[in-house]
Scaffold this motif. Structure first.
Motif, mmCIF file in Angstrom:
data_model
loop_
_atom_site.group_PDB
_atom_site.id
_atom_site.type_symbol
_atom_site.label_atom_id
_atom_site.label_comp_id
_atom_site.label_asym_id
_atom_site.label_seq_id
_atom_site.Cartn_x
_atom_site.Cartn_y
_atom_site.Cartn_z
ATOM 1 N N UNK A 30 0.977 -1.055 -0.082
ATOM 2 C CA UNK A 30 0.030 -0.040 0.078
ATOM 3 C C UNK A 30 0.988 1.202 0.176
ATOM 4 N N UNK A 31 0.748 2.055 -1.088
ATOM 5 C CA UNK A 31 1.338 3.434 -0.993
ATOM 6 C C UNK A 31 0.542 4.552 -0.999
ATOM 7 N N UNK A 32 0.464 5.343 -0.192
ATOM 8 C CA UNK A 32 -0.459 6.525 0.129
ATOM 9 C C UNK A 32 0.579 7.943 0.132
ATOM 10 N N UNK A 33 -0.070 8.938 -0.361
ATOM 11 C CA UNK A 33 0.633 10.141 -0.386
ATOM 12 C C UNK A 33 -0.496 11.234 -0.454
ATOM 13 N N UNK A 34 -0.171 12.440 -0.252
ATOM 14 C CA UNK A 34 -1.091 13.758 -0.519
ATOM 15 C C UNK A 34 -0.429 14.936 -0.763
ATOM 16 N N UNK A 35 -1.089 16.108 -1.182
ATOM 17 C CA UNK A 35 -0.660 17.289 -1.446
ATOM 18 C C UNK A 35 -1.477 18.549 -1.758
ATOM 19 N N UNK A 36 -0.970 19.283 -2.242
ATOM 20 C CA UNK A 36 -1.962 20.347 -2.751
ATOM 21 C C UNK A 36 -1.952 20.947 -4.216
ATOM 22 N N UNK A 37 -3.290 21.295 -4.459
ATOM 23 C CA UNK A 37 -3.419 21.543 -6.033
ATOM 24 C C UNK A 37 -4.754 22.025 -6.330
ATOM 25 N N UNK A 38 -4.848 22.888 -7.129
ATOM 26 C CA UNK A 38 -6.177 23.870 -7.528
ATOM 27 C C UNK A 38 -7.033 24.459 -6.377
ATOM 28 N N UNK A 39 -6.297 24.975 -5.443
ATOM 29 C CA UNK A 39 -6.619 25.672 -4.425
ATOM 30 C C UNK A 39 -7.210 24.661 -3.393
ATOM 31 N N UNK A 40 -6.918 23.372 -3.498
ATOM 32 C CA UNK A 40 -7.490 22.561 -2.434
ATOM 33 C C UNK A 40 -6.563 21.357 -2.341
ATOM 34 N N UNK A 41 -6.479 20.117 -1.996
ATOM 35 C CA UNK A 41 -5.814 19.033 -1.527
ATOM 36 C C UNK A 41 -6.065 17.874 -2.492
ATOM 37 N N UNK A 42 -5.190 17.006 -2.487
ATOM 38 C CA UNK A 42 -5.315 15.495 -3.351
ATOM 39 C C UNK A 42 -4.756 14.616 -2.260
ATOM 40 N N UNK A 43 -5.252 13.516 -2.510
ATOM 41 C CA UNK A 43 -4.651 12.214 -1.925
ATOM 42 C C UNK A 43 -4.673 10.980 -2.978
ATOM 43 N N UNK A 44 -3.988 10.181 -2.986
ATOM 44 C CA UNK A 44 -3.572 9.024 -3.651
ATOM 45 C C UNK A 44 -3.231 7.856 -2.907
ATOM 46 N N UNK A 45 -4.063 6.865 -3.288
ATOM 47 C CA UNK A 45 -3.682 5.495 -2.592
ATOM 48 C C UNK A 45 -3.516 4.463 -3.672
#
Length: 342
Positions: A30-45
């Motif tokens: 399982x690989x998870x990470x997050x960040x900021x984009x388009x004035x909001x946040x993103x997350x990927x798993x």
């Protein structure tokens, strides 16, 4: 040569250890990470057995994709491709990227299908009411101000021809905030497909796409939030293996002035923030760009029109609307199979 019992025992232990290592390697990481984009946040798993899939490399590629989408479609970045078009005060064609072309075309298709409930040219009205890059107005716009701005809007005044974007009114302003986040999700999903990752969940600002389910054939479970601004609570939980889910509502992005509530979602017909009892729309679709756009369009329509539209087009939709006794739900027949136990 005869092997001693001790040697045989050692061989069996080695074989058992090897079997254990093989079984462990069969379990996806399982690989998870997050960040900021388009004035909001993103997350990927993601789940992957491929040792070449490491967190740092995947996130680096995801960030490149999202920066590209933002550089093409942001209205907050004056140097973005879309901002350049909005600043181009001319009816002459402007060559645009294939990505921008794809999103504008989809926005115009859904605008036609929903009879203008979705309109990607309402940006000046969004700005007039204080929900864009400009500051909030000190008082409610007058009818004259509204009419003047409405003259500069209308999706019928925008078209794509030969990979060029054309506006019939040089003052036309395009705002893709109702569809670009969904497209960003889809572009990240496309990247993960290219990396041959078969199980993933991608989210930007609450818009989600999922693929492949989780290990052990488990489905992805997602919460639909209660439409209240005072707390974070779950209204419903849905689950699916593949697909996209987007929710639109005005219970977080609004302001109050002199006792009146102003939603960030603008009705293109009246030119003013929506005024009805619908507070949340959730749409399940194959791609996030469409789910994102339809969620906004249905919200603009209001409860009864949204119900009729969903039935006519056999859409998977959940609506939450206000009543005198609180909130009530409507779920289309196509949406009900997605419900999970809470």
């Amino acid at each position: 040569m005869m092997l001693s019992k001790l040697s045989i025992a050692k061989i069996w232990l080695a074989l058992l250890g090897l079997a254990f290592l093989v079984s462990c390697s069969d379990s996806p990481e399982k690989i998870s990470f997050s960040g900021k984009t388009m004035g909001t946040t993103y997350s990927v798993t993601v789940y992957s057995k491929d040792p070449r899939h490491n967190k740092e490399e995947i996130q680096k590629k995801v960030d490149i994709v999202l920066k590209r989408v933002n550089a093409q479609m942001s209205t907050y970045d004056p140097e973005s491709e879309l901002s350049q078009f909005n600043q181009f005060k001319s009816t002459q064609p402007m060559v645009i990227s294939r990505d921008l072309e794809r999103v504008v075309n989809r926005g115009l298709e859904i605008a036609e299908e929903t009879e203008g409930a979705l309109d990607i040219t309402v940006g000046p009205l969004v700005n007039l009411w204080g929900f864009g890059p400009q500051a909030r107005p000190e008082k409610e716009p007058s009818e004259e101000e509204l009419n003047a701005v409405r003259e500069k809007t209308g999706y019928q005044k925008l078209r794509v021809e030969n990979h060029q974007l054309i506006k019939d009114n040089p003052e036309l302003y395009v705002d893709l905030s109702t569809i670009a986040k969904g497209y960003g999700v889809d572009r990240v999903a496309h990247l993960l497909d290219q990396l041959r990752i078969k199980q993933y969940l991608v989210e930007i600002g609450g818009e989600v796409i999922a693929k492949g389910g989780k290990p052990d054939e488990a489905l992805w479970r997602l919460a639909i939030e209660k439409p209240v601004s005072t707390e974070r609570a779950v209204q419903r939980v849905v689950q699916f293996k593949d697909g996209a889910l987007a929710t639109s509502g005005d219970y977080r992005n609004y302001y109050e002035e002199d006792g009146k509530r102003y939603s960030h979602i603008i009705d293109p017909v009246t030119g003013a923030p929506v005024q009805h009892n619908l507070v949340s729309t959730s749409v399940y679709a194959e791609d996030t760009m469409s789910a994102d756009a339809y969620a906004t369009a249905l919200f603009v329509m209001g409860t009864e029109k949204a119900k009729s539209f969903a039935k006519k087009h056999n859409m998977a939709v959940m609506l939450i609307y206000k009543t005198d006794d609180g909130f009530e739900e409507y779920m289309s027949e196509a949406f009900k199979p997605l419900l999970a136990e809470q």
